[in-house]
Motif scaffolding. Structure first.
Motif, PDB file in Angstrom:
ATOM      1  N   PRO A  27       0.829  -1.197   0.000  1.00  0.00           N
ATOM      2  CA  PRO A  27       0.000   0.000   0.000  1.00  0.00           C
ATOM      3  C   PRO A  27       0.870   1.255   0.000  1.00  0.00           C
ATOM      4  O   PRO A  27       1.922   1.292   0.628  1.00  0.00           O
ATOM      5  N   ALA A  28       0.427   2.262  -0.741  1.00  0.00           N
ATOM      6  CA  ALA A  28       1.169   3.521  -0.789  1.00  0.00           C
ATOM      7  C   ALA A  28       1.013   4.267   0.537  1.00  0.00           C
ATOM      8  O   ALA A  28       0.100   4.021   1.316  1.00  0.00           O
ATOM      9  N   LYS A  29       1.939   5.207   0.786  1.00  0.00           N
ATOM     10  CA  LYS A  29       1.854   6.019   1.992  1.00  0.00           C
ATOM     11  C   LYS A  29       0.586   6.856   1.944  1.00  0.00           C
ATOM     12  O   LYS A  29       0.054   7.165   0.884  1.00  0.00           O
ATOM     13  N   ALA A 217       5.033  23.890  -7.802  1.00  0.00           N
ATOM     14  CA  ALA A 217       5.114  25.195  -7.152  1.00  0.00           C
ATOM     15  C   ALA A 217       4.423  25.156  -5.794  1.00  0.00           C
ATOM     16  O   ALA A 217       4.900  25.758  -4.826  1.00  0.00           O
ATOM     17  N   ALA A 218       3.298  24.439  -5.714  1.00  0.00           N
ATOM     18  CA  ALA A 218       2.600  24.299  -4.429  1.00  0.00           C
ATOM     19  C   ALA A 218       3.456  23.527  -3.424  1.00  0.00           C
ATOM     20  O   ALA A 218       3.490  23.841  -2.231  1.00  0.00           O
ATOM     21  N   HIS A 219       4.175  22.506  -3.917  1.00  0.00           N
ATOM     22  CA  HIS A 219       5.062  21.737  -3.034  1.00  0.00           C
ATOM     23  C   HIS A 219       6.207  22.611  -2.516  1.00  0.00           C
ATOM     24  O   HIS A 219       6.534  22.581  -1.322  1.00  0.00           O
ATOM     25  N   ARG A 220       6.791  23.414  -3.412  1.00  0.00           N
ATOM     26  CA  ARG A 220       7.885  24.297  -2.988  1.00  0.00           C
ATOM     27  C   ARG A 220       7.403  25.335  -1.970  1.00  0.00           C
ATOM     28  O   ARG A 220       8.173  25.770  -1.117  1.00  0.00           O
ATOM     29  N   LEU A 229       2.421  14.681  -4.013  1.00  0.00           N
ATOM     30  CA  LEU A 229       3.072  15.031  -5.273  1.00  0.00           C
ATOM     31  C   LEU A 229       3.518  13.772  -6.012  1.00  0.00           C
ATOM     32  O   LEU A 229       3.349  13.657  -7.242  1.00  0.00           O
ATOM     33  N   ASP A 230       4.071  12.800  -5.283  1.00  0.00           N
ATOM     34  CA  ASP A 230       4.483  11.537  -5.900  1.00  0.00           C
ATOM     35  C   ASP A 230       3.279  10.768  -6.446  1.00  0.00           C
ATOM     36  O   ASP A 230       3.349  10.172  -7.525  1.00  0.00           O
ATOM     37  N   HIS A 231       2.186  10.760  -5.696  1.00  0.00           N
ATOM     38  CA  HIS A 231       0.964  10.094  -6.146  1.00  0.00           C
ATOM     39  C   HIS A 231       0.478  10.694  -7.468  1.00  0.00           C
ATOM     40  O   HIS A 231       0.064   9.969  -8.379  1.00  0.00           O
ATOM     41  N   ILE A 232       0.552  11.996  -7.567  1.00  0.00           N
ATOM     42  CA  ILE A 232       0.111  12.685  -8.778  1.00  0.00           C
ATOM     43  C   ILE A 232       1.032  12.359  -9.957  1.00  0.00           C
ATOM     44  O   ILE A 232       0.578  11.938 -11.024  1.00  0.00           O
ATOM     45  N   SER A 233       2.329  12.533  -9.765  1.00  0.00           N
ATOM     46  CA  SER A 233       3.268  12.362 -10.877  1.00  0.00           C
ATOM     47  C   SER A 233       3.419  10.905 -11.285  1.00  0.00           C
ATOM     48  O   SER A 233       3.505  10.590 -12.479  1.00  0.00           O
TER      49      SER A 233
END
Length: 463
Positions: A27-29, A217-220, A229-233
């Protein structure tokens, strides 16, 4: 794109949907939900956008009386927004691909608020048409921009629900907007109603200015966690930092793709009926079914309220669920699109009844079908566009859609003027929907990403 590539795309959707890694099956985080807040922000943009553009339909009778317009002339006024909206779609898409979503939307939201206030101040038909043309220019980036943002913010397996969220704004604008605008027209006059929509637009402009950033940009900025972000990309989202091709050269490549035209003309055929209902449904209810303006505002909202529920259940949750359990993305999406177009043709039934209940049943069924086709099609640009070309693909689709759709208010107006009723207008809409089924079925082909021009050239050299 090869068959292996298409299968890989479906696998990416399924892996992302299940929340498991491809290699470990673990399972993902736990991830956050910022992307859903972005979907809601886009939803409110579309909601306000459609209240602005469709409020004139509620005030149509009062405007005709003030300016002494015939039904045909009013059809021209109702369609004038669509002239500039359609013509500006491609420039808006190129700007989105070149400059980005944030600043194009910030500028557009301010301009469409200004145009609402201008509409409230006009003193004649020519100035009214000019104000509507300005509104069309200002609102042209909303849908290609929402499609592009969805491509950045959502993995492929969540696109159905994400698209249903922002696309439902145009349906709920009729549920919320028509009754509220009708109340404003009765209370403050039609000019006061446009002042109210202008204030609403200013509020949204401020919220968007503060609230929107692209994912990296939101992550930065500390607004988006690394797991999300990883889930999205990793789920197949488009990369906001990918090299941006020359917009005009990329446009020339994209317009030669058959897939783009199948999607665009198909949507335009659904858009014809949507435009007819958005602009003339209150007038139909008032003139053919003898409703007053308040009743027409309420009854206009009912088909769209049902359509919103249908949108979240079928092209939203059910579409994502079917992909999650391993069904082909192409088969599932085309089934919903074509099924929606066939269901939309039931709107023709309104031509053969004068009973209020039956007329609303046929119009509600037709509206639900249009909604299904629109919702799924609005997710396609982010799925089929070559890298860096979502704005261009979305703008071509919307441009064709609106060039076809903008004819509906004019054609309907003159048909009503010639026949004294709306019967032939509903029949014409059914025929155009049937043409749309052909384009979606025969011309669109598999729903898979179009290789970029560089990828295609590389493949040709390799072979």
């Amino acid at each position: 794109m090869t068959q292996d590539s298409a299968l890989s795309t479906d696998a990416d959707e399924q892996n992302s949907a299940t929340g498991r890694t491809q290699n470990g099956g673990r399972p993902a985080k736990k991830i956050g939900g910022v992307r859903w807040a972005i979907a809601i922000l886009l939803f409110f943009g579309v909601l306000v956008n459609y209240i602005d553009r469709s409020s004139i339909a509620v005030a149509e009778g009062h405007i005709r009386e003030d300016f002494g317009l015939t039904a045909g002339q009013m059809g021209i006024v109702l369609s004038s927004f669509g002239w500039s909206y359609a013509l500006m779609q491609i420039p808006a898409g190129l700007l989105l691909d070149k400059i980005g979503i944030k600043w194009v939307f910030r500028t557009a939201t301010v301009l469409w608020a200004v145009s609402c206030f201008l509409t409230a101040l006009v003193s004649g038909t020519a100035l009214l048409i000019l104000a509507r043309i300005i509104l069309g220019i200002a609102e042209s980036p909303i849908f290609p921009g929402a499609m592009k943002a969805t491509g950045y913010w959502f993995p492929r397996s969540e696109r159905g629900t994400a698209t249903a969220i922002f696309d439902s704004g145009q349906r709920l604008s009729n549920v919320i907007g028509f009754p509220l605008v009708a109340m404003a027209v009765v209370t403050f006059g039609w000019r006061g109603a446009f002042v109210a929509t202008g204030i609403l637009s200013v509020i949204y402009a401020v919220i968007f200015f503060i609230g929107y950033r692209d994912p990296k940009a939101a992550h930065r900025a500390g607004r988006l966690t690394k797991p999300e972000l990883d889930h999205i990309s990793n789920g197949g989202a488009q990369d906001e930092d990918a090299p941006r091709p020359n917009p005009l050269a990329n446009l020339g490549y994209i317009v030669r793709q058959r897939k783009v035209w199948g999607m665009s003309v198909g949507l335009g055929c659904a858009g014809y009926t949507q435009w007819m209902l958005l602009t003339w449904l209150p007038g139909y209810l008032q003139s053919s079914l003898n409703m007053d303006i308040m009743a027409s505002g309420i009854f206009t909202a009912l088909p769209w309220l049902v359509a919103v529920a249908v949108e979240f259940i079928f092209p939203g949750w059910m579409l994502d669920h079917l992909i999650r359990i391993g069904k082909s993305g192409t088969v599932v999406r085309k089934t919903f699109i074509i099924g929606g177009m066939v269901l939309a043709m039931t709107v023709v039934g309104a031509a053969f009844t004068t009973d209020v209940m039956w007329a609303l049943i046929w119009i509600t069924l037709g509206t639900c079908g249009i909604t299904m086709a629109f919702c799924v099609t609005n997710s396609l640009p982010a799925l089929i566009a070559p890298e860096g070309g979502v704005g261009a693909v979305g703008s071509i689709m919307n441009s064709v859609n609106n060039i076809i759709g903008v004819s509906a208010p004019i054609v309907t107006g003159f048909l009503v003027q010639a026949t004294g009723n709306f019967n032939l207008a509903f029949i014409v809409a059914g025929v155009i929907l049937l043409i749309g089924v052909f384009f979606y079925t025969v011309v669109l082909g598999p729903i898979e990403q179009i290789p970029s021009a560089a990828e295609r050239e590389g493949a040709a050299l390799a072979s």
